[in-house]
Write a protein that holds these residues in place. Sequence first.
Motif, PDB file in Angstrom:
ATOM      1  N   ARG A 148       0.698  -1.272  -0.088  1.00 40.48           N
ATOM      2  CA  ARG A 148      -0.132   0.130  -0.268  1.00 40.48           C
ATOM      3  C   ARG A 148       0.812   1.366  -0.084  1.00 40.48           C
ATOM      4  NH1 ARG A 148      -3.053  -3.986   2.174  1.00 40.48           N
ATOM      5  NH2 ARG A 148      -5.401  -3.616   2.128  1.00 40.48           N
ATOM      6  N   MET A 149       2.046   1.277   0.610  1.00 43.77           N
ATOM      7  CA  MET A 149       2.746   2.155   0.718  1.00 43.77           C
ATOM      8  C   MET A 149       3.725   2.520  -0.778  1.00 43.77           C
ATOM      9  SD  MET A 149       4.292   2.090   4.595  1.00 43.77           S
ATOM     10  CE  MET A 149       2.985   2.025   6.157  1.00 43.77           C
ATOM     11  N   VAL A 150       4.549   1.536  -1.155  1.00 43.47           N
ATOM     12  CA  VAL A 150       5.453   1.663  -2.272  1.00 43.47           C
ATOM     13  C   VAL A 150       5.107   0.932  -3.373  1.00 43.47           C
ATOM     14  CG1 VAL A 150       7.361   1.838  -0.170  1.00 43.47           C
ATOM     15  CG2 VAL A 150       6.751  -0.318  -1.376  1.00 43.47           C
ATOM     16  N   GLY A 151       3.891   0.268  -3.494  1.00 41.19           N
ATOM     17  CA  GLY A 151       3.409  -0.502  -4.646  1.00 41.19           C
ATOM     18  C   GLY A 151       3.864  -1.931  -4.585  1.00 41.19           C
ATOM     19  N   THR A 152       3.290  -2.888  -5.434  1.00 41.95           N
ATOM     20  CA  THR A 152       3.450  -4.194  -5.229  1.00 41.95           C
ATOM     21  C   THR A 152       5.191  -4.650  -5.890  1.00 41.95           C
ATOM     22  OG1 THR A 152       2.508  -4.294  -7.394  1.00 41.95           O
ATOM     23  CG2 THR A 152       1.102  -4.901  -5.262  1.00 41.95           C
ATOM     24  N   SER A 153       5.627  -3.914  -6.680  1.00 41.55           N
ATOM     25  CA  SER A 153       6.910  -4.430  -7.167  1.00 41.55           C
ATOM     26  C   SER A 153       7.991  -4.097  -6.300  1.00 41.55           C
ATOM     27  CB  SER A 153       7.248  -3.635  -8.554  1.00 41.55           C
ATOM     28  OG  SER A 153       8.420  -3.903  -9.197  1.00 41.55           O
ATOM     29  N   VAL A 154       8.053  -2.617  -5.428  1.00 40.05           N
ATOM     30  CA  VAL A 154       9.004  -2.573  -4.654  1.00 40.05           C
ATOM     31  C   VAL A 154       8.653  -3.479  -3.473  1.00 40.05           C
ATOM     32  CG1 VAL A 154       9.936  -0.645  -3.224  1.00 40.05           C
ATOM     33  CG2 VAL A 154       9.316  -0.166  -5.523  1.00 40.05           C
ATOM     34  N   ALA A 155       7.503  -3.589  -2.999  1.00 40.10           N
ATOM     35  CA  ALA A 155       7.372  -4.161  -1.746  1.00 40.10           C
ATOM     36  C   ALA A 155       7.940  -5.798  -2.003  1.00 40.10           C
ATOM     37  CB  ALA A 155       6.064  -4.437  -1.489  1.00 40.10           C
ATOM     38  N   ALA A 156       7.472  -6.416  -3.344  1.00 43.82           N
ATOM     39  CA  ALA A 156       8.229  -7.825  -3.458  1.00 43.82           C
ATOM     40  C   ALA A 156       9.674  -7.730  -3.369  1.00 43.82           C
ATOM     41  CB  ALA A 156       7.632  -8.158  -4.718  1.00 43.82           C
ATOM     42  N   ASP A 157      10.219  -6.680  -4.137  1.00 45.11           N
ATOM     43  CA  ASP A 157      11.689  -6.681  -3.992  1.00 45.11           C
ATOM     44  C   ASP A 157      12.181  -6.716  -2.616  1.00 45.11           C
ATOM     45  OD1 ASP A 157      14.357  -5.578  -3.811  1.00 45.11           O
ATOM     46  OD2 ASP A 157      14.130  -4.027  -5.326  1.00 45.11           O
ATOM     47  N   LEU A 158      11.548  -5.805  -1.669  1.00 48.06           N
ATOM     48  CA  LEU A 158      11.986  -5.969  -0.272  1.00 48.06           C
ATOM     49  C   LEU A 158      11.712  -6.989   0.410  1.00 48.06           C
ATOM     50  CD1 LEU A 158      11.069  -2.136   0.455  1.00 48.06           C
ATOM     51  CD2 LEU A 158      13.337  -2.990  -0.204  1.00 48.06           C
ATOM     52  N   MET A 159      10.563  -7.574   0.328  1.00 51.95           N
ATOM     53  CA  MET A 159      10.029  -8.615   1.145  1.00 51.95           C
ATOM     54  C   MET A 159      10.748 -10.127   0.776  1.00 51.95           C
ATOM     55  SD  MET A 159       6.243  -7.323   1.334  1.00 51.95           S
ATOM     56  CE  MET A 159       5.632  -8.939   2.089  1.00 51.95           C
ATOM     57  N   MET A 160      10.856 -10.137  -0.496  1.00 50.63           N
ATOM     58  CA  MET A 160      11.671 -11.450  -1.135  1.00 50.63           C
ATOM     59  C   MET A 160      13.032 -11.493  -1.162  1.00 50.63           C
ATOM     60  SD  MET A 160       9.347 -12.129  -4.599  1.00 50.63           S
ATOM     61  CE  MET A 160       7.420 -12.483  -4.481  1.00 50.63           C
ATOM     62  N   THR A 161      13.655 -10.291  -0.953  1.00 50.04           N
ATOM     63  CA  THR A 161      15.074 -10.342  -0.915  1.00 50.04           C
ATOM     64  C   THR A 161      15.668 -10.036   0.595  1.00 50.04           C
ATOM     65  OG1 THR A 161      15.478  -8.034  -1.226  1.00 50.04           O
ATOM     66  CG2 THR A 161      15.465  -9.775  -3.150  1.00 50.04           C
ATOM     67  N   GLY A 162      14.983  -9.183   1.148  1.00 50.87           N
ATOM     68  CA  GLY A 162      15.451  -8.917   2.613  1.00 50.87           C
ATOM     69  C   GLY A 162      16.483  -7.759   2.470  1.00 50.87           C
ATOM     70  N   ARG A 163      16.635  -7.222   1.209  1.00 49.99           N
ATOM     71  CA  ARG A 163      17.458  -6.154   0.932  1.00 49.99           C
ATOM     72  C   ARG A 163      17.311  -4.882   1.727  1.00 49.99           C
ATOM     73  NH1 ARG A 163      18.894  -5.546  -5.329  1.00 49.99           N
ATOM     74  NH2 ARG A 163      16.847  -4.867  -5.265  1.00 49.99           N
ATOM     75  N   PHE A 164      18.119  -4.019   2.058  1.00 45.88           N
ATOM     76  CA  PHE A 164      17.863  -2.869   2.843  1.00 45.88           C
ATOM     77  C   PHE A 164      17.481  -1.700   1.832  1.00 45.88           C
ATOM     78  CE2 PHE A 164      20.807  -4.645   6.009  1.00 45.88           C
ATOM     79  CZ  PHE A 164      20.085  -4.497   7.181  1.00 45.88           C
ATOM     80  N   ILE A 165      16.649  -0.825   2.492  1.00 47.17           N
ATOM     81  CA  ILE A 165      16.218   0.270   1.777  1.00 47.17           C
ATOM     82  C   ILE A 165      16.704   1.611   2.361  1.00 47.17           C
ATOM     83  CG2 ILE A 165      13.834   0.202   2.611  1.00 47.17           C
ATOM     84  CD1 ILE A 165      13.025   1.734  -0.143  1.00 47.17           C
ATOM     85  N   HIS A 166      17.437   2.330   1.635  1.00 43.66           N
ATOM     86  CA  HIS A 166      18.151   3.485   2.500  1.00 43.66           C
ATOM     87  C   HIS A 166      17.163   4.769   2.335  1.00 43.66           C
ATOM     88  CE1 HIS A 166      21.254   0.648   2.043  1.00 43.66           C
ATOM     89  NE2 HIS A 166      21.897   1.214   3.080  1.00 43.66           N
TER      90      HIS A 166
END
Length: 264
Positions: free
Chosen positions: A157-175
């Motif tokens: 809801r905050m960042v859209g599904t693509s960015v959310a999937a990126d962050l949730m599937m990889t555990g990568r940091f967002i700065h």
Amino acid sequence: MTDYSTIDVVHEGAVDWLTLNRPDRLNALDATMVGELWDYFGGLQSDYARRIVVMRGAGKAFCAGLDLVWFKSSQAGMPKGATDRGPGPSLADIVLKMRSCPQAIISLVRGAACGGGFNLVLASDIRIAGRSARMNAAFVKLGLSGCELGTSYFLPRMVGTSVAADLMMTGRFIHADRALATGLISEVVDDDELEGAARSLIVDLLATSPVGLRKTKETMGLAACIGDLAGVIALEDHTQMACMQASSFAQTVAEFGETRIERG
């Protein structure tokens, strides 16, 4: 509970400054901190005198997530594969209480906000980041699903599904800069300017009517669960009527008009 050992609460008029206070462990979450946060946010549910909560971490991090040293020791001696969440409150309970309490919650993120710490940030209403901020959904890195504690509700809801999937599937940091660009946070400032940014925001929040501020948070939460525009508008109409009945709306409108005339 009033005497806390892992969090520090300073009352400043209608504003509470809540500091996660385990800096030697990067404010990581153990059972004591979870219990104290649950107690604190539980006490806000019908406390309309307090209008704003500013949440931050002591030291160089917001919250590093679950305290793995504590978790390992708490699991010692348990049967293999067993997980004991204990009879006390969970972090999920805190997230729900943050969303249901009537206060506007501002998170000031400096340094790491990982795993459960990231969820505290997501459960806030307004997020301001220092330039050192780094946030991640760490669960997938621990062999778990990246969907935990409301992450799959908040992030898309905050960042859209693509960015959310990126962050949730990889555990990568967002700065901080990318978090601002994606709409995850509302502002980036130097770390030593976080409190000043919060105080500037507080001035504008306190300039609103108490009932109007509460109802805005409540209605935004309800609207997120409604699938059609007509339903949202009906909810908003109902909310506006409640606000008009609960406050001197006509007087406020008249004063607002006079102010505009004076300013030209």
